[in-house]
Design an enzyme around this catalytic site. Structure first.
Site, PDB file in Angstrom:
ATOM      1  N   TYR A  65      41.226  39.699  45.008  1.00 22.01           N
ATOM      2  CA  TYR A  65      40.337  38.647  44.513  1.00 22.01           C
ATOM      3  C   TYR A  65      40.859  38.102  43.191  1.00 22.01           C
ATOM      4  O   TYR A  65      40.930  36.890  42.977  1.00 22.01           O
ATOM      5  CB  TYR A  65      38.924  39.211  44.349  1.00 22.01           C
ATOM      6  CG  TYR A  65      37.920  38.216  43.796  1.00 22.01           C
ATOM      7  CD1 TYR A  65      37.410  37.198  44.595  1.00 22.01           C
ATOM      8  CD2 TYR A  65      37.465  38.319  42.479  1.00 22.01           C
ATOM      9  CE1 TYR A  65      36.481  36.295  44.095  1.00 22.01           C
ATOM     10  CE2 TYR A  65      36.539  37.424  41.981  1.00 22.01           C
ATOM     11  CZ  TYR A  65      36.041  36.412  42.791  1.00 22.01           C
ATOM     12  OH  TYR A  65      35.140  35.521  42.284  1.00 22.01           O
ATOM     13  N   VAL A 113      35.553  24.668  53.911  1.00 22.52           N
ATOM     14  CA  VAL A 113      36.761  24.391  53.131  1.00 22.52           C
ATOM     15  C   VAL A 113      38.008  24.971  53.770  1.00 22.52           C
ATOM     16  O   VAL A 113      39.129  24.644  53.354  1.00 22.52           O
ATOM     17  CB  VAL A 113      36.621  24.917  51.681  1.00 22.52           C
ATOM     18  CG1 VAL A 113      35.424  24.302  50.994  1.00 22.52           C
ATOM     19  CG2 VAL A 113      36.550  26.445  51.642  1.00 22.52           C
ATOM     20  N   ALA A 138      43.886  38.147  42.152  1.00 23.56           N
ATOM     21  CA  ALA A 138      45.120  37.393  42.400  1.00 23.56           C
ATOM     22  C   ALA A 138      44.813  35.972  42.854  1.00 23.56           C
ATOM     23  O   ALA A 138      45.485  35.015  42.452  1.00 23.56           O
ATOM     24  CB  ALA A 138      45.972  38.099  43.451  1.00 23.56           C
ATOM     25  N   SER A 157      37.557  32.941  37.766  1.00 27.21           N
ATOM     26  CA  SER A 157      36.871  34.204  37.518  1.00 27.21           C
ATOM     27  C   SER A 157      37.569  34.961  36.405  1.00 27.21           C
ATOM     28  O   SER A 157      38.782  34.835  36.198  1.00 27.21           O
ATOM     29  CB  SER A 157      36.872  35.069  38.789  1.00 27.21           C
ATOM     30  OG  SER A 157      36.423  36.391  38.516  1.00 27.21           O
ATOM     31  N   ILE A 181      28.089  37.514  36.211  1.00 32.33           N
ATOM     32  CA  ILE A 181      26.972  36.562  36.215  1.00 32.33           C
ATOM     33  C   ILE A 181      25.900  37.058  37.182  1.00 32.33           C
ATOM     34  O   ILE A 181      26.211  37.684  38.203  1.00 32.33           O
ATOM     35  CB  ILE A 181      27.456  35.160  36.650  1.00 32.33           C
ATOM     36  CG1 ILE A 181      28.613  34.693  35.762  1.00 32.33           C
ATOM     37  CG2 ILE A 181      26.304  34.155  36.618  1.00 32.33           C
ATOM     38  CD1 ILE A 181      28.271  34.514  34.295  1.00 32.33           C
TER      39      ILE A 181
END
Length: 231
Positions: free
Chosen positions: A136, A46, A138, A122, A169
Site C-alpha cells: 500500500y 477507475v 509503495a 497517504s 484519519i
C-alpha cells in the site's frame, strides 16, 4: 468518508462537485440527506478505461469543462511479508496508481487552463513504520512521483497538481492500517497533536489546493497527519 467530506467542503466553497464511485458505495449514501444536497453522483470504475471514458458524458454534459479534479479512489489490503496475496497486491496497484492515472488521462483534456488536480496519497508513502502496509505504501509513494511528473506535463496550461497525504484519519480504511501498529490510540499518541484526524480536516486542505489561494503551489505533497511523520 474522506471523499464525501471533500465533496461537502467543495460545495460549501461554491463548487459543483460530482462524486464518482462503484455502485455499492454510491447506493450506500443517502443523496437526499441535507448534508448531501447539491452533490451529484455518477457510477465510476477507475479500473476500467471504457467506464472512465463513458463517465465523461455524465460528469460534463453539453461539453462543459472541469475546474478541478480530485483523485480519491483508493483501497488498502494488509500485505505481511511472506503472506502477500497476489490479488490484493494487484488490486492496490490497479486502483491506487493506475486508477488515478487512468482518470487523469481521460479528464485532463477537459480541465480548464489554470485549473488544478489534487491526488489523495497517504502517510504510508512517506514513512515505513506501519507493519503490513508495504505494498500500500509503495502505491502511495508511486502516486507522489506521479504527481510531480504530471505537474511538469500540465504546467504549460497553468494546471497545478498536488498530492495530499493523510495520516491516521477517522475513516473506514484507517483502523486496518492502525491495527497492525498498535491501534489508533497509539498512533495518535505518536503524533504531535496527540489525536487522529477528521475527514473534514483533509477536505479543507484539498479545497485550499484547488482554490486560487494556492495559485503558486504545484508538484507538492502536503502531509495532513498531525505531525505523525515528524522524527
Amino acid at each position: 468518508m474522506i471523499g464525501m467530506a471533500i465533496c461537502r467542503s467543495l460545495r460549501d466553497a461554491g463548487w459543483t462537485p460530482v462524486a464518482g464511485d462503484l455502485a455499492p458505495a454510491i447506493d450506500s449514501i443517502d443523496w437526499d440527506h441535507p448534508d448531501n444536497i447539491d452533490i451529484r453522483s455518477v457510477l465510476l470504475d477507475v479500473s476500467d478505461r471504457q467506464a472512465v471514458e463513458a463517465s465523461v458524458a455524465d460528469v460534463l454534459p453539453e461539453g462543459l469543462l472541469l475546474g478541478g479534479l480530485v483523485n480519491c479512489a483508493g483501497v488498502l489490503r494488509d500485505t505481511f511479508l511472506g503472506a502477500v496475496h497476489e490479488d490484493h497486491m494487484r488490486l492496490m496497484f490497479e486502483v491506487n496508481v493506475a486508477g488515478t492515472a487512468r482518470v487523469t488521462d481521460v479528464y485532463a483534456p477537459h480541465l480548464v487552463d489554470g485549473g488544478a488536480i489534487v491526488n489523495i496519497g497517504s502517510l504510508t508513502g512517506e514513512i515505513g513504520s506501519f507493519v503490513g502496509a508495504s505494498v500500500y505504501g509503495a502505491t502511495k509513494a508511486g502516486l507522489r512521483a506521479y504527481t510531480r511528473y504530471l505537474a511538469v506535463e500540465l504546467g504549460a496550461r497553468g494546471i497545478r497538481v498536488n498530492n495530499v497525504a493523510p495520516g491516521v484519519i477517522r475513516a473506514p480504511m484507517s483502523p486496518s492500517m492502525a491495527a497492525v501498529s498498535g491501534g489508533e490510540e497509539q498512533c495518535a499518541e505518536r503524533s504531535i497533536l496527540k489525536r487522529i484526524g477528521e475527514p473534514e480536516e483533509v477536505a479543507s486542505v484539498v479545497e485550499f489546493l484547488l482554490s486560487s489561494k494556492s495559485s503558486f503551489v504545484t508538484a507538492q505533497t502536503l502531509l495532513v497527519d498531525g505531525g505523525l511523520a515528524t522524527p
